[in-house]
Enzyme design. Structure first.
Site, PDB file in Angstrom:
ATOM      1  N   ARG A   1      46.977   5.981  57.104  1.00  0.00           N
ATOM      2  CA  ARG A   1      45.766   6.803  57.202  1.00  0.00           C
ATOM      3  C   ARG A   1      44.798   6.340  56.121  1.00  0.00           C
ATOM      4  O   ARG A   1      45.100   6.431  54.930  1.00  0.00           O
ATOM      5  CB  ARG A   1      46.106   8.288  57.010  1.00  0.00           C
ATOM      6  CG  ARG A   1      44.884   9.154  56.970  1.00  0.00           C
ATOM      7  CD  ARG A   1      45.173  10.622  56.686  1.00  0.00           C
ATOM      8  NE  ARG A   1      43.892  11.282  56.532  1.00  0.00           N
ATOM      9  CZ  ARG A   1      43.578  12.147  55.577  1.00  0.00           C
ATOM     10  NH1 ARG A   1      44.469  12.520  54.678  1.00  0.00           N
ATOM     11  NH2 ARG A   1      42.376  12.660  55.520  1.00  0.00           N
TER      12      ARG A   1
ATOM     13  N   HIS B   1      35.553  11.417  54.487  1.00  0.00           N
ATOM     14  CA  HIS B   1      36.359  11.837  53.333  1.00  0.00           C
ATOM     15  C   HIS B   1      35.405  11.942  52.130  1.00  0.00           C
ATOM     16  O   HIS B   1      35.518  11.178  51.163  1.00  0.00           O
ATOM     17  CB  HIS B   1      37.491  10.844  53.095  1.00  0.00           C
ATOM     18  CG  HIS B   1      38.599  11.361  52.224  1.00  0.00           C
ATOM     19  ND1 HIS B   1      39.921  11.354  52.601  1.00  0.00           N
ATOM     20  CD2 HIS B   1      38.587  11.877  50.971  1.00  0.00           C
ATOM     21  CE1 HIS B   1      40.680  11.842  51.621  1.00  0.00           C
ATOM     22  NE2 HIS B   1      39.889  12.173  50.615  1.00  0.00           N
TER      23      HIS B   1
ATOM     24  N   GLU C   1      39.600  17.722  54.459  1.00  0.00           N
ATOM     25  CA  GLU C   1      39.507  18.821  53.480  1.00  0.00           C
ATOM     26  C   GLU C   1      38.074  19.288  53.274  1.00  0.00           C
ATOM     27  O   GLU C   1      37.540  19.251  52.149  1.00  0.00           O
ATOM     28  CB  GLU C   1      40.103  18.369  52.142  1.00  0.00           C
ATOM     29  CG  GLU C   1      41.565  18.027  52.204  1.00  0.00           C
ATOM     30  CD  GLU C   1      42.139  17.661  50.827  1.00  0.00           C
ATOM     31  OE1 GLU C   1      41.373  17.560  49.858  1.00  0.00           O
ATOM     32  OE2 GLU C   1      43.363  17.471  50.728  1.00  0.00           O
TER      33      GLU C   1
ATOM     34  N   ASN D   1      46.952  19.107  54.973  1.00  0.00           N
ATOM     35  CA  ASN D   1      47.196  18.607  53.614  1.00  0.00           C
ATOM     36  C   ASN D   1      47.676  19.779  52.785  1.00  0.00           C
ATOM     37  O   ASN D   1      47.063  20.855  52.810  1.00  0.00           O
ATOM     38  CB  ASN D   1      45.912  18.073  52.975  1.00  0.00           C
ATOM     39  CG  ASN D   1      45.426  16.784  53.624  1.00  0.00           C
ATOM     40  OD1 ASN D   1      46.031  16.282  54.564  1.00  0.00           O
ATOM     41  ND2 ASN D   1      44.327  16.263  53.118  1.00  0.00           N
TER      42      ASN D   1
ATOM     43  N   TYR E   1      49.346  20.825  48.826  1.00  0.00           N
ATOM     44  CA  TYR E   1      49.826  20.490  47.480  1.00  0.00           C
ATOM     45  C   TYR E   1      50.422  21.708  46.778  1.00  0.00           C
ATOM     46  O   TYR E   1      51.471  21.613  46.168  1.00  0.00           O
ATOM     47  CB  TYR E   1      48.684  19.905  46.640  1.00  0.00           C
ATOM     48  CG  TYR E   1      48.264  18.533  47.133  1.00  0.00           C
ATOM     49  CD1 TYR E   1      48.874  17.387  46.656  1.00  0.00           C
ATOM     50  CD2 TYR E   1      47.292  18.402  48.123  1.00  0.00           C
ATOM     51  CE1 TYR E   1      48.527  16.126  47.125  1.00  0.00           C
ATOM     52  CE2 TYR E   1      46.934  17.141  48.612  1.00  0.00           C
ATOM     53  CZ  TYR E   1      47.554  16.010  48.113  1.00  0.00           C
ATOM     54  OH  TYR E   1      47.223  14.777  48.593  1.00  0.00           O
TER      55      TYR E   1
ATOM     56  N   GLU F   1      48.616  14.736  54.214  1.00  0.00           N
ATOM     57  CA  GLU F   1      48.703  14.479  52.770  1.00  0.00           C
ATOM     58  C   GLU F   1      49.692  15.436  52.135  1.00  0.00           C
ATOM     59  O   GLU F   1      49.737  16.622  52.481  1.00  0.00           O
ATOM     60  CB  GLU F   1      47.365  14.706  52.035  1.00  0.00           C
ATOM     61  CG  GLU F   1      46.370  13.604  52.151  1.00  0.00           C
ATOM     62  CD  GLU F   1      45.112  13.882  51.350  1.00  0.00           C
ATOM     63  OE1 GLU F   1      45.209  14.510  50.266  1.00  0.00           O
ATOM     64  OE2 GLU F   1      44.042  13.483  51.815  1.00  0.00           O
TER      65      GLU F   1
HETATM   66  O1  IFM Z   1      42.956  12.424  46.005  1.00  0.00           O
HETATM   67  C1  IFM Z   1      42.858  13.585  46.740  1.00  0.00           C
HETATM   68  C2  IFM Z   1      42.368  13.291  48.139  1.00  0.00           C
HETATM   69  O2  IFM Z   1      41.156  12.611  48.148  1.00  0.00           O
HETATM   70  C3  IFM Z   1      42.194  14.580  48.909  1.00  0.00           C
HETATM   71  N1  IFM Z   1      43.377  15.388  48.841  1.00  0.00           N
HETATM   72  C4  IFM Z   1      43.971  15.610  47.548  1.00  0.00           C
HETATM   73  C5  IFM Z   1      44.200  14.279  46.859  1.00  0.00           C
HETATM   74  C6  IFM Z   1      44.889  14.491  45.499  1.00  0.00           C
HETATM   75  O3  IFM Z   1      44.149  15.329  44.689  1.00  0.00           O
END
Ligand code: IFM
Length: 480
Positions: free
Chosen positions: A112, A156, A201, A324, A326, A384
């Protein structure tokens, strides 16, 4: 995160919106781990890595590329913590073949990457720069030659500066320009590039770029929230339509940064703030796409923005939703701040990542369950997920057991969500190479492979070998 300027009325509305949807599972859970019955991924599960153009390409002034908002933003004094810039990054514009070798070397199925809008259309609109498209054409060919499926993100965060000069995403016209750009890409690459992700995002770009001013275009204006949100949703719908009109053999999705929004300490009054954040962070993107509506909580922000017929355009069938993830977000009610939403600390004793965020795989399970239960259970790709080294200027950690653990535990959540019925077809680790982490410059390192900026030497970390073994067997180990 302090959403300065979100009104008391807006906050009450946001809270009501959250309650109406019944998304009440936002309190922290004591047990963050998931325990899937099976540790085996299916044979056709897609394993990949993800990246973005501005974070990796460098070569900002070659082959007719126009400037983007990030070119402008990174030049402002003090905005990038280490004073660095993305002029070389991982040198991937020139070294894309080396990148492909690393991806192939790990036996991955997919890559990706994002396409730079201002390489394709240096002014964001009008004349197409074929030299820019040539680069992506070579990349796609290089990937396909090694049996790697390309997934291209169209936006992006690197809006052409020329469009920002005309108002950027606050200007409704930008939505139509995104569709034109999508058409230019598919027209040239669509015979080989079959998988598209429209936005990456959008919530992050809206809030951090337009309301908090910490990222490009660096605006601190709550008045941008409604129009920017809607015009990105509208542009996404128009771009999907443009791709579908051009070809019938594409797989089209979009990627959202989904976060469970949790009230600090589980307090009832903090729920007002967490439901408010949930509305503008998650549902202001999911609802228009899957339901053709906005959460009522967005009404104040969207006054005069949404036109008749728009919501029929934002609502589109996608072939997959990119998720995505985290960490969860913790917030509290703060009557002293203009927004009444203030960031809060994760629960005491919580395990934290480099950003001070709670490492909580159950949050991934939670957002996947939200998508399954409330948004029609679409096919999902995890586009992600990953972990940064502790911030700093020092060399990358090559023996990165902490990253392996992070990936392993989040993949347990993916398995558990699949067992609960979510059709998750793939997982892209963020990211292949340590790269330009936006306002954090090079102080945050997420790569499976390090990149020495002085020498250009790339060194595989322990996580690279781990991910390679996982992709080969599909069997998730129970310990590092
Ligand atoms: O680096 C970023 C990415 O551009 C978008 N998602 C989170 C990643 C880590 O912070």
């Amino acid at each position: 995160m302090d959403h300065q300027g979100i009104s008391r009325r807006g906050l009450a509305g946001l809270a009501l919106g959250g309650a109406a949807l019944g998304l009440s599972g936002c309190e922290g859970k004591p047990d963050t781990e998931l325990h899937p019955r099976s540790r085996q991924f299916p044979k056709d599960f897609v394993w990949g890595v993800a990246s973005a153009a501005f974070q990796t390409e460098g070569a900002l002034d070659v082959d007719g590329r126009g400037p983007s908002v990030w070119d402008t933003f990174e030049k402002k004094p003090g905005v990038i913590v280490d004073g660095s810039d993305a002029s070389v990054a991982t040198d991937s514009y020139r070294r894309y073949a080396d990148d492909i070798d690393l991806i192939a070397g790990a036996g991955l199925d997919a890559y990706r990457f994002s396409i730079s809008w201002s390489r394709v259309l240096p002014s964001g609109e009008g004349a197409i720069n074929s030299a820019g498209l040539d680069h992506y054409s070579r990349m796609v060919d290089g990937l396909l030659a090694k049996g790697i499926t390309p997934y291209a993100t169209l936006f992006h965060w690197d809006l052409p500066q020329a469009l920002q000069d005309k108002g950027g995403w606050k200007n409704r016209d930008t939505a139509y320009r995104l569709a034109d750009y999508a058409h230019a890409v598919v027209d040239r690459l669509g015979d080989r590039l079959k998988r598209y992700i429209i936005l990456n995002e959008a919530a992050v770009h809206t809030v951090f770029g337009h309301v908090l001013g910490e990222q490009a275009p660096g605006l601190k204006d709550i008045g941008q929230l409604g129009p920017v949100t809607h015009h990105m949703n509208l542009g996404q719908g128009l771009a999907i339509q443009a791709l579908r009109a051009a070809r019938s053999d594409l797989s089209v999705g979009t990627t959202m940064a989904l976060q469970p929004c949790r009230p600090a300490g589980g307090a009832l009054w903090n729920r007002l703030a967490s439901d408010g954040l949930d509305a503008l962070w998650n549902r202001a993107w999911l609802d228009p796409l899957f339901k053709g509506a906005y959460p009522g909580a967005m009404d104040d922000f969207l006054k005069g923005v949404v036109r008749d017929g728009d919501l029929a355009i934002t609502r589109q069938k996608v072939d997959f939703l990119g998720v995505n993830y985290y960490a969860p977000a913790y917030v509290r009610l703060d009557l002293a701040s203009a927004s009444h939403i203030a960031p809060a600390q994760p629960p005491k004793g919580a395990e934290l990542d480099a950003f001070g965020r709670h490492i909580d795989p159950s949050g991934l399970f939670e957002v996947l369950e939200m998508v399954r239960r409330y948004y029609g259970n679409p096919p999902v790709m995890i586009t992600e997920n990953g972990a940064s080294d502790p911030f700093g200027k020092g060399p990358a950690i090559i023996d990165d057991t902490f990253r392996i653990n992070y990936l392993r535990r989040h993949l347990e959540a993916v398995l558990a969500a699949r067992e609960a019925g979510s059709p998750i077809g793939g997982y892209f680790c963020w990211t292949l190479l340590d790269n330009f982490e936006w306002d954090l410059g090079y102080t945050s390192k997420f790569g499976l492979v390090s990149h020495d900026r002085a020498t250009g030497v790339r060194t595989q970390k322990a996580s690279y070998a781990w991910f390679k073994a996982l992709a080969a067997s599909g069997a998730l180990p129970s310990s590092p």
